[in-house]
Design an enzyme around this catalytic site. Structure first.
Site, short mmCIF file in Angstrom:
data_model
loop_
_atom_site.label_atom_id
_atom_site.label_comp_id
_atom_site.label_asym_id
_atom_site.label_seq_id
_atom_site.Cartn_x
_atom_site.Cartn_y
_atom_site.Cartn_z
CE1 TYR A 152 68.56 -21.93 -126.95
CE2 TYR A 152 68.85 -23.06 -129.04
CZ TYR A 152 68.03 -22.61 -128.01
OH TYR A 152 66.67 -22.85 -128.08
CB CYS A 153 73.47 -22.56 -122.44
SG CYS A 153 74.98 -21.56 -122.51
CG PHE A 154 70.32 -17.22 -120.49
CD1 PHE A 154 69.08 -16.96 -121.05
CD2 PHE A 154 70.95 -16.22 -119.79
CE1 PHE A 154 68.48 -15.70 -120.91
CE2 PHE A 154 70.36 -14.97 -119.64
CZ PHE A 154 69.13 -14.71 -120.20
#
Length: 229
Positions: A173-175
């Site tokens: 995941y990222c933000f």
């Protein structure tokens, strides 16, 4: 959560999260401008002004340096992206966090491993460029920062994460589950010989929101026992 053991594990995860989390969403919102500016071997579509020949040269160079899929990685199962946040935390799923180091330090989950696309300095340069000169200039800067050597370093680190978690139950995941995690997912798919390594829909922000909402609901529903003496 009726299972006491599961609830205990959840409490542990949430307490650990609270020790490291920042409630300043404005910080994260401003930091996400780098997602608009990053390309990785042509994974993100560019505007009409981008030099296609330059992209081709970078892709050819980095392809010659990219690590070959190993037999263990090639056998990975193709799993769908998920928004089952409860299952992620209760099953202690390995988490690959591709946000910048400064984002990770502001807030992170106990079992996550941070292997960012952009380091802090690169992220600052791209974000500043985006604010001062606009998305096109920031895109060009992001592309120039991602040299073939930097790309190969990232690929090796992501490959190491996969090899350290061979059970195939992890997520990345990222933000917000946007450009950065999709870029990494594309590269890992090449590395595993076609199997898609799933990402968390909504990213860090959605998982954090889930934990806060679930904790508030649990507090309202569970009986409170006061111990004194």
């Amino acid at each position: 959560m009726k299972n006491p053991r599961s609830f205990g594990r959840f409490i542990f995860s949430f307490v650990a999260l609270c020790c490291r989390i920042s409630t300043c969403d404005a910080f994260h919102t401003s930091s996400c401008t780098s997602e608009l500016s990053l390309t990785w071997n042509g994974c993100k579509k560019s505007s009409s002004s981008i030099d296609a020949n330059h992209n081709d040269n970078i892709s050819e160079t980095s392809s010659s340096l990219s690590p070959r899929p190993s037999p263990s990685l090639s056998s990975a199962q193709d799993r769908p992206n998920t928004n089952d946040y409860k299952s992620i935390f209760l099953n202690d799923a390995p988490l690959l966090d591709v946000r910048a180091e400064v984002e990770y330090e502001k807030g992170a989950f106990p079992l996550s491993v941070n292997v960012p696309i952009l380091n802090d300095e690169q992220r600052t340069l791209v974000g500043t460029c985006y604010k001062q000169e606009g998305p096109e200039a920031a895109f060009q800067l992001g592309r120039s920062l991602m040299t073939p050597e930097v790309q190969i370093q990232r690929l090796q680190e992501w490959k190491q994460f996969l090899e350290e978690h061979p059970d195939g139950d992890g997520y990345l995941y990222c933000f917000r589950g946007g450009a950065r995690s999709n870029i990494v997912q594309t590269e890992l798919q090449k590395m595993t010989g076609g199997a898609k390594y799933p990402l968390v829909i909504g990213g860090y922000k959605a998982m954090r929101r889930f934990l806060i909402d679930d904790m508030e609901q649990s507090i309202n529903e569970l009986p409170i026992v006061m111990v004194g003496g």
